[in-house]
Design a protein around this motif. Sequence first.
Motif, PDB file in Angstrom:
ATOM      1  N   ARG A 112       0.887  -1.292  -0.090  1.00 51.50           N
ATOM      2  CA  ARG A 112       0.021   0.028   0.013  1.00 51.50           C
ATOM      3  C   ARG A 112       0.957   1.106   0.163  1.00 51.50           C
ATOM      4  O   ARG A 112       1.677   1.327   0.837  1.00 51.50           O
ATOM      5  CB  ARG A 112      -0.982  -0.192   1.077  1.00 51.50           C
ATOM      6  CG  ARG A 112      -1.993  -1.159   1.069  1.00 51.50           C
ATOM      7  CD  ARG A 112      -3.077  -0.782   2.092  1.00 51.50           C
ATOM      8  NE  ARG A 112      -4.095  -2.001   2.334  1.00 51.50           N
ATOM      9  CZ  ARG A 112      -5.388  -1.790   2.583  1.00 51.50           C
ATOM     10  NH1 ARG A 112      -5.802  -0.619   2.539  1.00 51.50           N
ATOM     11  NH2 ARG A 112      -6.104  -2.820   2.372  1.00 51.50           N
ATOM     12  N   ASN A 113       0.542   2.117  -0.905  1.00 47.02           N
ATOM     13  CA  ASN A 113       1.409   3.270  -1.073  1.00 47.02           C
ATOM     14  C   ASN A 113       0.540   4.325  -1.018  1.00 47.02           C
ATOM     15  O   ASN A 113      -0.519   4.507  -1.940  1.00 47.02           O
ATOM     16  CB  ASN A 113       2.196   3.123  -2.338  1.00 47.02           C
ATOM     17  CG  ASN A 113       3.335   2.128  -2.229  1.00 47.02           C
ATOM     18  OD1 ASN A 113       4.366   2.141  -1.917  1.00 47.02           O
ATOM     19  ND2 ASN A 113       2.669   0.888  -2.723  1.00 47.02           N
ATOM     20  N   PHE A 114       0.532   5.537  -0.527  1.00 46.05           N
ATOM     21  CA  PHE A 114      -0.034   6.627  -0.276  1.00 46.05           C
ATOM     22  C   PHE A 114       0.659   8.122  -0.516  1.00 46.05           C
ATOM     23  O   PHE A 114       1.789   8.248  -0.049  1.00 46.05           O
ATOM     24  CB  PHE A 114      -0.674   6.815   0.947  1.00 46.05           C
ATOM     25  CG  PHE A 114      -1.779   7.923   1.299  1.00 46.05           C
ATOM     26  CD1 PHE A 114      -2.933   7.655   1.009  1.00 46.05           C
ATOM     27  CD2 PHE A 114      -1.411   8.965   2.150  1.00 46.05           C
ATOM     28  CE1 PHE A 114      -4.211   8.516   1.157  1.00 46.05           C
ATOM     29  CE2 PHE A 114      -2.388   9.954   2.236  1.00 46.05           C
ATOM     30  CZ  PHE A 114      -3.592   9.884   1.705  1.00 46.05           C
ATOM     31  N   GLY A 115       0.005   8.791  -1.210  1.00 44.51           N
ATOM     32  CA  GLY A 115       0.636  10.335  -1.357  1.00 44.51           C
ATOM     33  C   GLY A 115      -0.135  11.162  -2.375  1.00 44.51           C
ATOM     34  O   GLY A 115      -1.293  10.931  -2.565  1.00 44.51           O
ATOM     35  N   ASP A 116       0.594  12.109  -2.922  1.00 48.50           N
ATOM     36  CA  ASP A 116       0.160  13.205  -3.512  1.00 48.50           C
ATOM     37  C   ASP A 116      -0.021  13.015  -5.175  1.00 48.50           C
ATOM     38  O   ASP A 116       1.001  13.062  -5.839  1.00 48.50           O
ATOM     39  CB  ASP A 116       0.966  14.584  -3.394  1.00 48.50           C
ATOM     40  CG  ASP A 116       0.064  15.748  -3.977  1.00 48.50           C
ATOM     41  OD1 ASP A 116      -0.779  15.583  -4.776  1.00 48.50           O
ATOM     42  OD2 ASP A 116       0.994  16.750  -3.866  1.00 48.50           O
ATOM     43  N   LEU A 117      -0.990  12.778  -5.760  1.00 48.83           N
ATOM     44  CA  LEU A 117      -1.202  12.628  -7.082  1.00 48.83           C
ATOM     45  C   LEU A 117      -1.131  13.786  -7.914  1.00 48.83           C
ATOM     46  O   LEU A 117      -0.628  13.471  -9.229  1.00 48.83           O
ATOM     47  CB  LEU A 117      -2.809  12.060  -7.399  1.00 48.83           C
ATOM     48  CG  LEU A 117      -3.080  10.728  -6.742  1.00 48.83           C
ATOM     49  CD1 LEU A 117      -4.533  10.226  -7.125  1.00 48.83           C
ATOM     50  CD2 LEU A 117      -1.945   9.573  -7.069  1.00 48.83           C
ATOM     51  N   ASN A 118      -1.218  14.974  -7.239  1.00 46.11           N
ATOM     52  CA  ASN A 118      -0.863  16.182  -8.059  1.00 46.11           C
ATOM     53  C   ASN A 118       0.631  16.533  -8.133  1.00 46.11           C
ATOM     54  O   ASN A 118       1.062  17.196  -9.007  1.00 46.11           O
ATOM     55  CB  ASN A 118      -1.454  17.383  -7.286  1.00 46.11           C
ATOM     56  CG  ASN A 118      -2.904  17.450  -7.607  1.00 46.11           C
ATOM     57  OD1 ASN A 118      -3.190  16.886  -8.613  1.00 46.11           O
ATOM     58  ND2 ASN A 118      -3.560  18.108  -6.706  1.00 46.11           N
ATOM     59  N   ASP A 119       1.620  15.786  -7.280  1.00 39.65           N
ATOM     60  CA  ASP A 119       2.920  15.914  -7.570  1.00 39.65           C
ATOM     61  C   ASP A 119       3.573  14.770  -8.431  1.00 39.65           C
ATOM     62  O   ASP A 119       3.714  13.864  -7.959  1.00 39.65           O
ATOM     63  CB  ASP A 119       3.573  15.854  -5.958  1.00 39.65           C
ATOM     64  CG  ASP A 119       5.159  15.998  -5.626  1.00 39.65           C
ATOM     65  OD1 ASP A 119       5.503  16.265  -7.092  1.00 39.65           O
ATOM     66  OD2 ASP A 119       5.343  15.653  -4.817  1.00 39.65           O
ATOM     67  N   ALA A 120       4.114  15.266  -9.554  1.00 39.79           N
ATOM     68  CA  ALA A 120       4.752  14.169 -10.308  1.00 39.79           C
ATOM     69  C   ALA A 120       5.884  13.474  -9.896  1.00 39.79           C
ATOM     70  O   ALA A 120       6.553  12.424 -10.294  1.00 39.79           O
ATOM     71  CB  ALA A 120       5.129  14.986 -11.675  1.00 39.79           C
TER      72      ALA A 120
END
Length: 250
Positions: free
Chosen positions: A186-194
Motif C-alpha cells: 500500500r502506497n499513499f501520497g500526492d497524485l498532483n505531485d509528479a
Amino acid sequence: MNTTNRRGFLEALGRVSMGAAASVAGAAHAGGAAHAAGAAAETGPKWGMVVDLRKCIGCQACTVACIMENDVPEGAFRTHVSVYEVLQDGGDPAMVMLPRLCNHCENPPCVPVCPVDATFKVEGTGEVLVDASRCVGCAYCVQACPYDARFINHETQVADKCTFCYHRTAVGLLPACVETCVGGARNFGDLNDADSEVSRMLAENPVSVLRPEMHTNPNVYYIGLDEALQGRVAGEAAYRPPLNLPADHV
C-alpha cells in the motif's frame, strides 16, 4: 512503508495552508466539524493510493490496523484483503489477494444520493467523508457504492467507511493501513505531485481500477490486478470461494 514514500508524503503535507490543516484536524472522526472542511482545502495535495498486488501477502495487518485505529465495530471493515483461489485449467490453484477500501472517487455516486448532505467530497485533497452529525442512517449511500465499501455502523447507526485516515494525514501521519503494510504493497501520497512515489508508480507501471465501467474515476489504483477480478467487490468476508478461470488468466 519505505522512506521515500514517507518523505514525499510529508513534503506534500507541508504545502497545505495552516487554515486548511486546522479544518482537517477538527474532523478527526468525521463528526460535525468535518463538513466545514469540504470547502477548506482548495489548494494543496490530492491524496491517492496505489496498491501493488505483487507485494501483498494477504497478512491482514492492514485490516487489523484499521480496526484498531478507527474503532471499527465487530463484524465490519473499513478495509480488508479479499483472498481468491484462482483455478487454472489443468493446473494448480493460485491464491490472489485483493485489498479493498473506499476508492475516494472523483465522481462518487454516494454523494448525490444522500438526502441530508452528510456524505461529501473534500475539495482539493479529494477524500470522500461522512458527517456523522448529519447522517440519518438511511443507507442510500451504502446501496449506491459500487465497491461495497460502506456499511451502517451498528453502534453509531450512521454510515461508516474508510476516510484515508483523515485525522492522521492532517497531522503528518500516513493512513494506518499504509503504515502497517509489511510488504509495502500500500502506497499513499500526492497524485498532483509528479515526483511523489505514487505518481512515479502510476507512470512506470500498468495500473487498473475496480469497476472501471462505473466511470467513478477512483483514486485507488492497482498494479498487477487480474482482469477477471476487477468486478469482484461484493461482500465483506476475507475469503472468497474458488474462481474458475482459463489458464492464461493467472
